[in-house]
Scaffold this motif. Structure first.
Motif, PDB file in Angstrom:
ATOM      1  N   ALA A 125       0.852  -1.191   0.000  1.00  0.00           N
ATOM      2  CA  ALA A 125       0.000   0.000   0.000  1.00  0.00           C
ATOM      3  C   ALA A 125       0.887   1.238   0.000  1.00  0.00           C
ATOM      4  O   ALA A 125       1.751   1.393   0.864  1.00  0.00           O
ATOM      5  CB  ALA A 125      -0.905   0.006   1.227  1.00  0.00           C
ATOM      6  N   VAL A 126       0.700   2.099  -0.975  1.00  0.00           N
ATOM      7  CA  VAL A 126       1.476   3.337  -1.070  1.00  0.00           C
ATOM      8  C   VAL A 126       0.747   4.427  -0.271  1.00  0.00           C
ATOM      9  O   VAL A 126      -0.460   4.615  -0.447  1.00  0.00           O
ATOM     10  CB  VAL A 126       1.634   3.769  -2.538  1.00  0.00           C
ATOM     11  CG1 VAL A 126       2.501   5.020  -2.642  1.00  0.00           C
ATOM     12  CG2 VAL A 126       2.226   2.632  -3.370  1.00  0.00           C
ATOM     13  N   PRO A 127       1.445   5.160   0.585  1.00  0.00           N
ATOM     14  CA  PRO A 127       0.769   6.189   1.389  1.00  0.00           C
ATOM     15  C   PRO A 127       0.083   7.274   0.556  1.00  0.00           C
ATOM     16  O   PRO A 127      -0.931   7.834   0.970  1.00  0.00           O
ATOM     17  CB  PRO A 127       1.906   6.779   2.238  1.00  0.00           C
ATOM     18  CG  PRO A 127       2.910   5.669   2.344  1.00  0.00           C
ATOM     19  CD  PRO A 127       2.845   4.960   1.017  1.00  0.00           C
ATOM     20  N   ASN A 128       0.626   7.596  -0.602  1.00  0.00           N
ATOM     21  CA  ASN A 128       0.075   8.661  -1.457  1.00  0.00           C
ATOM     22  C   ASN A 128       0.053  10.014  -0.741  1.00  0.00           C
ATOM     23  O   ASN A 128      -0.900  10.789  -0.882  1.00  0.00           O
ATOM     24  CB  ASN A 128      -1.327   8.307  -1.970  1.00  0.00           C
ATOM     25  CG  ASN A 128      -1.307   7.334  -3.132  1.00  0.00           C
ATOM     26  OD1 ASN A 128      -0.258   6.823  -3.507  1.00  0.00           O
ATOM     27  ND2 ASN A 128      -2.467   7.066  -3.706  1.00  0.00           N
ATOM     28  N   ARG A 129       1.130  10.287   0.010  1.00  0.00           N
ATOM     29  CA  ARG A 129       1.224  11.548   0.747  1.00  0.00           C
ATOM     30  C   ARG A 129       2.198  12.522   0.108  1.00  0.00           C
ATOM     31  O   ARG A 129       1.996  13.728   0.159  1.00  0.00           O
ATOM     32  CB  ARG A 129       1.633  11.302   2.201  1.00  0.00           C
ATOM     33  CG  ARG A 129       0.676  10.444   3.019  1.00  0.00           C
ATOM     34  CD  ARG A 129      -0.673  11.107   3.225  1.00  0.00           C
ATOM     35  NE  ARG A 129      -1.538  11.005   2.050  1.00  0.00           N
ATOM     36  CZ  ARG A 129      -2.700  11.624   1.928  1.00  0.00           C
ATOM     37  NH1 ARG A 129      -3.133  12.414   2.895  1.00  0.00           N
ATOM     38  NH2 ARG A 129      -3.430  11.473   0.842  1.00  0.00           N
ATOM     39  N   SER A 130       3.288  12.025  -0.471  1.00  0.00           N
ATOM     40  CA  SER A 130       4.267  12.874  -1.156  1.00  0.00           C
ATOM     41  C   SER A 130       5.132  11.982  -2.014  1.00  0.00           C
ATOM     42  O   SER A 130       5.362  10.819  -1.663  1.00  0.00           O
ATOM     43  CB  SER A 130       5.132  13.644  -0.158  1.00  0.00           C
ATOM     44  OG  SER A 130       6.021  12.775   0.529  1.00  0.00           O
ATOM     45  N   LEU A 131       5.626  12.522  -3.123  1.00  0.00           N
ATOM     46  CA  LEU A 131       6.455  11.712  -4.004  1.00  0.00           C
ATOM     47  C   LEU A 131       7.698  11.207  -3.279  1.00  0.00           C
ATOM     48  O   LEU A 131       8.033  10.016  -3.347  1.00  0.00           O
ATOM     49  CB  LEU A 131       6.849  12.511  -5.245  1.00  0.00           C
ATOM     50  CG  LEU A 131       7.827  11.808  -6.201  1.00  0.00           C
ATOM     51  CD1 LEU A 131       7.260  10.490  -6.695  1.00  0.00           C
ATOM     52  CD2 LEU A 131       8.177  12.722  -7.370  1.00  0.00           C
ATOM     53  N   LEU A 132       8.377  12.094  -2.579  1.00  0.00           N
ATOM     54  CA  LEU A 132       9.613  11.693  -1.908  1.00  0.00           C
ATOM     55  C   LEU A 132       9.333  10.718  -0.774  1.00  0.00           C
ATOM     56  O   LEU A 132      10.053   9.726  -0.592  1.00  0.00           O
ATOM     57  CB  LEU A 132      10.355  12.926  -1.390  1.00  0.00           C
ATOM     58  CG  LEU A 132      10.766  13.942  -2.465  1.00  0.00           C
ATOM     59  CD1 LEU A 132      11.558  15.091  -1.833  1.00  0.00           C
ATOM     60  CD2 LEU A 132      11.577  13.276  -3.571  1.00  0.00           C
ATOM     61  N   GLY A 133       8.287  10.977  -0.011  1.00  0.00           N
ATOM     62  CA  GLY A 133       7.946  10.074   1.084  1.00  0.00           C
ATOM     63  C   GLY A 133       7.472   8.722   0.588  1.00  0.00           C
ATOM     64  O   GLY A 133       7.848   7.674   1.135  1.00  0.00           O
ATOM     65  N   ASP A 134       6.659   8.715  -0.450  1.00  0.00           N
ATOM     66  CA  ASP A 134       6.162   7.459  -1.007  1.00  0.00           C
ATOM     67  C   ASP A 134       7.301   6.639  -1.604  1.00  0.00           C
ATOM     68  O   ASP A 134       7.359   5.414  -1.436  1.00  0.00           O
ATOM     69  CB  ASP A 134       5.109   7.731  -2.076  1.00  0.00           C
ATOM     70  CG  ASP A 134       3.848   8.375  -1.510  1.00  0.00           C
ATOM     71  OD1 ASP A 134       3.622   8.263  -0.286  1.00  0.00           O
ATOM     72  OD2 ASP A 134       3.112   9.004  -2.287  1.00  0.00           O
TER      73      ASP A 134
END
Length: 241
Positions: A40-49
């Motif tokens: 599951a990808v968090p979909n919160r930020s490109l760098l964070g994901d």
């Protein structure tokens, strides 16, 4: 290839979706003896994901083939720099250049039909008094724009179970482009109304990818799972050389 030498296939979903979008592809891959993981990808930020997916990849012993759909393509562009990633597969996805953001790549081409169907909502950000902004697709328009060739009953479920993407992900620049050092494959969904197919073609051609075009909506994994699985297996076979 012997089972011991087969890479693990990591399936990365995109925005407005979750890992269940790969439900029809996973059995086709496991039937060929492949180990598959669909986090599951968090979909919160490109760098964070990308950092999260990179951590998943680092935890896998042996080689990895990294697959990204839609926004997941941007994620694997960064996370794919991990040492054990042997190949990249883009499915109707964004192949960013080093230093490029999603907004910059998309902005080079006419907007897709999705642009007028986006919905914005605030969400609380831990440790901050300023809320973030979640982006999702209008539920009524989702089936036609995202999943026109998927069974209507399933498309209706997908519409109300979206995993939104935080708006900041559109503006963050990729710090690396893994396709520069990893063999890559790209699939263009020619009937895509979510991402302009020209955005997909441009990114793939710029990267020198092996590219195929498939008549499909954005959710090619659900509408054309056999073709997606074939492309992933092409990438898997490349790791034997």
């Amino acid at each position: 290839m012997s089972p011991a030498s087969l890479p693990t296939v990591v399936l990365v979903h995109g925005a407005f979706a979750d890992a269940s979008g790969y439900a029809r592809v996973v059995p086709l891959l496991t039937a060929h003896g492949l180990n598959v993981l669909a986090p599951a990808v968090p979909n919160r930020s490109l760098l964070g994901d990308a950092a999260y997916i990179a951590s998943v990849v680092r935890g896998i012993p042996g080689p990895v083939v990294l697959v990204g759909h839609s926004y997941g393509g941007a994620v694997i562009t960064v996370a794919g720099a991990e040492d054990n990633v042997r190949a990249l597969v883009y499915l109707a996805g964004y192949a960013l250049e080093d230093g490029e953001s999603l907004g910059e790549l998309q902005g080079r081409f006419p907007a897709s039909d999705l642009a007028d169907a986006l919905v914005y909502a605030p969400f609380p950000v831990e440790g901050s008094t300023e809320p973030g902004t979640d982006v999702s697709v209008d539920v009524e328009q989702f089936p036609a724009l995202f999943a026109a060739d998927v069974a209507p009953e399933l498309a209706a479920v997908l519409a109300v179970s979206q995993r939104p993407l935080a708006a900041r992900a559109f503006a963050e620049a990729a710090p690396v482009a893994a396709w520069r050092t990893k063999p890559s494959w790209g699939l263009v969904a020619t009937a895509d109304r979510t991402i302009n197919p020209e955005v997909e073609r441009f990114g793939y051609q710029r990267a020198g990818m092996t590219t195929v075009e498939v008549e499909s909506s954005h959710l090619v994994m659900l509408s054309r799972p056999e073709r997606v699985a074939e492309l992933i297996q092409d990438a898997v076979r490349s790791t034997a050389h």
